[in-house]
Design a protein around this motif. Structure first.
Motif, mmCIF file in Angstrom:
data_model
loop_
_atom_site.group_PDB
_atom_site.id
_atom_site.type_symbol
_atom_site.label_atom_id
_atom_site.label_comp_id
_atom_site.label_asym_id
_atom_site.label_seq_id
_atom_site.Cartn_x
_atom_site.Cartn_y
_atom_site.Cartn_z
ATOM 1 N N GLU A 58 17.991 -20.219 48.567
ATOM 2 C CA GLU A 58 18.665 -18.929 48.382
ATOM 3 C C GLU A 58 20.077 -19.104 47.834
ATOM 4 O O GLU A 58 20.603 -18.220 47.164
ATOM 5 C CB GLU A 58 18.718 -18.172 49.705
ATOM 6 C CG GLU A 58 17.369 -17.684 50.189
ATOM 7 C CD GLU A 58 17.477 -16.947 51.509
ATOM 8 O OE1 GLU A 58 18.503 -16.296 51.767
ATOM 9 O OE2 GLU A 58 16.521 -17.034 52.299
ATOM 10 N N ALA A 59 20.688 -20.221 48.124
ATOM 11 C CA ALA A 59 22.051 -20.477 47.655
ATOM 12 C C ALA A 59 22.089 -20.877 46.184
ATOM 13 O O ALA A 59 23.112 -20.672 45.515
ATOM 14 C CB ALA A 59 22.703 -21.563 48.500
ATOM 15 N N ALA A 60 21.005 -21.436 45.672
ATOM 16 C CA ALA A 60 21.004 -21.978 44.303
ATOM 17 C C ALA A 60 21.452 -20.969 43.249
ATOM 18 O O ALA A 60 22.351 -21.271 42.442
ATOM 19 C CB ALA A 60 19.637 -22.556 43.968
ATOM 20 N N PRO A 61 20.901 -19.752 43.185
ATOM 21 C CA PRO A 61 21.374 -18.819 42.149
ATOM 22 C C PRO A 61 22.820 -18.383 42.372
ATOM 23 O O PRO A 61 23.563 -18.149 41.412
ATOM 24 C CB PRO A 61 20.413 -17.629 42.241
ATOM 25 C CG PRO A 61 19.702 -17.762 43.530
ATOM 26 C CD PRO A 61 19.766 -19.197 43.930
ATOM 27 N N LEU A 62 23.235 -18.302 43.631
ATOM 28 C CA LEU A 62 24.629 -17.941 43.925
ATOM 29 C C LEU A 62 25.581 -19.050 43.476
ATOM 30 O O LEU A 62 26.686 -18.777 42.989
ATOM 31 C CB LEU A 62 24.787 -17.661 45.418
ATOM 32 C CG LEU A 62 23.933 -16.521 45.980
ATOM 33 C CD1 LEU A 62 24.049 -16.462 47.497
ATOM 34 C CD2 LEU A 62 24.316 -15.209 45.346
ATOM 35 N N LEU A 63 25.153 -20.283 43.641
ATOM 36 C CA LEU A 63 25.977 -21.421 43.198
ATOM 37 C C LEU A 63 26.076 -21.463 41.680
ATOM 38 O O LEU A 63 27.131 -21.804 41.129
ATOM 39 C CB LEU A 63 25.418 -22.730 43.751
ATOM 40 C CG LEU A 63 25.670 -22.962 45.234
ATOM 41 C CD1 LEU A 63 24.804 -24.096 45.764
ATOM 42 C CD2 LEU A 63 27.150 -23.238 45.480
ATOM 43 N N LEU A 64 24.987 -21.118 40.985
ATOM 44 C CA LEU A 64 25.039 -21.056 39.517
ATOM 45 C C LEU A 64 26.015 -19.984 39.056
ATOM 46 O O LEU A 64 26.798 -20.191 38.121
ATOM 47 C CB LEU A 64 23.649 -20.793 38.936
ATOM 48 C CG LEU A 64 22.686 -21.959 38.954
ATOM 49 C CD1 LEU A 64 21.299 -21.512 38.497
ATOM 50 C CD2 LEU A 64 23.200 -23.088 38.080
ATOM 51 N N ASP A 65 25.976 -18.838 39.719
ATOM 52 C CA ASP A 65 26.902 -17.761 39.395
ATOM 53 C C ASP A 65 28.344 -18.191 39.657
ATOM 54 O O ASP A 65 29.242 -17.913 38.856
ATOM 55 C CB ASP A 65 26.556 -16.519 40.211
ATOM 56 C CG ASP A 65 27.455 -15.351 39.884
ATOM 57 O OD1 ASP A 65 27.586 -15.017 38.687
ATOM 58 O OD2 ASP A 65 28.036 -14.771 40.831
ATOM 59 N N ALA A 66 28.561 -18.875 40.761
ATOM 60 C CA ALA A 66 29.913 -19.358 41.085
ATOM 61 C C ALA A 66 30.387 -20.373 40.050
ATOM 62 O O ALA A 66 31.562 -20.380 39.663
ATOM 63 C CB ALA A 66 29.932 -19.971 42.484
ATOM 64 N N ALA A 67 29.482 -21.228 39.578
ATOM 65 C CA ALA A 67 29.847 -22.215 38.558
ATOM 66 C C ALA A 67 30.226 -21.523 37.245
ATOM 67 O O ALA A 67 31.183 -21.923 36.581
ATOM 68 C CB ALA A 67 28.701 -23.198 38.333
ATOM 69 N N ASP A 68 29.484 -20.489 36.889
ATOM 70 C CA ASP A 68 29.829 -19.734 35.676
ATOM 71 C C ASP A 68 31.192 -19.073 35.814
ATOM 72 O O ASP A 68 32.012 -19.110 34.888
ATOM 73 C CB ASP A 68 28.772 -18.660 35.391
ATOM 74 C CG ASP A 68 27.448 -19.244 34.923
ATOM 75 O OD1 ASP A 68 27.428 -20.432 34.515
ATOM 76 O OD2 ASP A 68 26.436 -18.512 34.972
ATOM 77 N N SER A 69 31.458 -18.471 36.961
ATOM 78 C CA SER A 69 32.757 -17.837 37.207
ATOM 79 C C SER A 69 33.881 -18.863 37.162
ATOM 80 O O SER A 69 34.962 -18.595 36.628
ATOM 81 C CB SER A 69 32.764 -17.139 38.570
ATOM 82 O OG SER A 69 31.824 -16.111 38.594
ATOM 83 N N ARG A 70 33.628 -20.030 37.729
ATOM 84 C CA ARG A 70 34.643 -21.086 37.737
ATOM 85 C C ARG A 70 34.948 -21.544 36.319
ATOM 86 O O ARG A 70 36.094 -21.813 35.963
ATOM 87 C CB ARG A 70 34.192 -22.255 38.605
ATOM 88 C CG ARG A 70 35.266 -23.322 38.766
ATOM 89 C CD ARG A 70 34.872 -24.424 39.726
ATOM 90 N NE ARG A 70 33.677 -25.116 39.327
ATOM 91 C CZ ARG A 70 32.507 -25.057 39.951
ATOM 92 N NH1 ARG A 70 32.362 -24.314 41.023
ATOM 93 N NH2 ARG A 70 31.470 -25.735 39.521
ATOM 94 N N SER A 71 33.938 -21.623 35.482
ATOM 95 C CA SER A 71 34.136 -22.035 34.094
ATOM 96 C C SER A 71 35.038 -21.041 33.365
ATOM 97 O O SER A 71 35.958 -21.435 32.644
ATOM 98 C CB SER A 71 32.787 -22.150 33.387
ATOM 99 O OG SER A 71 32.967 -22.508 32.040
ATOM 100 N N VAL A 72 34.785 -19.766 33.565
ATOM 101 C CA VAL A 72 35.607 -18.732 32.927
ATOM 102 C C VAL A 72 37.041 -18.780 33.469
ATOM 103 O O VAL A 72 38.014 -18.752 32.705
ATOM 104 C CB VAL A 72 34.984 -17.338 33.152
ATOM 105 C CG1 VAL A 72 35.930 -16.237 32.699
ATOM 106 C CG2 VAL A 72 33.656 -17.234 32.411
ATOM 107 N N ALA A 73 37.172 -18.857 34.781
ATOM 108 C CA ALA A 73 38.504 -18.907 35.394
ATOM 109 C C ALA A 73 39.248 -20.173 34.984
ATOM 110 O O ALA A 73 40.474 -20.168 34.834
ATOM 111 C CB ALA A 73 38.395 -18.829 36.916
#
Length: 171
Positions: free
Chosen positions: A83-98
């Motif tokens: 369940e955490a996997a898609p949330l972690l992908l989203d967090a990684a994308d956000s981190r890349s932008v930030a």
């Protein structure tokens, strides 16, 4: 002609006064512009620093939830890895932008501290996926991550001329 010569000093005085007023107003406007520009830049820097920190913090929180599900952490809301996997992908994308904002606006010291913190967060993820993850190794890695986060905030405070802040350690 003599009337003109008599009024010439007064005319020169008026011209010098007008020129002086113009110079003073222009210098004041230029100084105000520089102050306002510096304040806007500092606000943008703080926003970039905060955005990046929040994305890393979100990633750490998700990893702690997974570790809690595995019994290695005391985080109150356990989450299975699937369940955490898609949330972690989203967090990684956000981190890349930030991270792009951080690179554009951050000082070299802050960017370096952010990079070190991000590396410890990656080590947290690697440990969690590996067979060597125990409650003790997990706590040691989380502590290492906390120290890197604290150094990031210290670098920000130094860069922005702020006084020392709270360590972020709650007892």
């Amino acid at each position: 002609m003599s009337d003109f010569m008599e009024q010439l000093p007064a005319l020169l005085g008026v011209m010098l006064g007008a020129l002086g007023s113009y110079v003073v107003v222009m210098r004041g406007d230029r100084a105000r512009f520089r102050r306002e520009h510096a304040a806007r830049r500092q606000e943008q820097q703080l926003a970039a620093y905060t955005d990046y920190a929040l994305t890393l913090k979100k990633t750490v929180t998700l990893h702690r939830r997974v570790a809690a599900h595995l019994g290695h952490d005391s985080y109150p809301h356990p989450l299975p890895a699937a369940e955490a996997a898609p949330l972690l992908l989203d967090a990684a994308d956000s981190r890349s932008v930030a991270g792009e904002g951080l690179l554009m606006l951050g000082s070299p010291d802050v960017v370096e501290a952010a990079h070190r913190w991000a590396l410890t967060v990656r080590e947290v993820a690697d440990l969690l996926r590996g067979p060597a993850c125990t409650a003790d190794t997990w706590q040691a890695q989380i502590e290492k991550q906390r120290m890197a986060r604290e150094k990031y905030y210290t670098a920000i405070r130094h860069d922005m001329g702020l006084p020392p802040g709270h360590s972020g350690r709650w007892h």
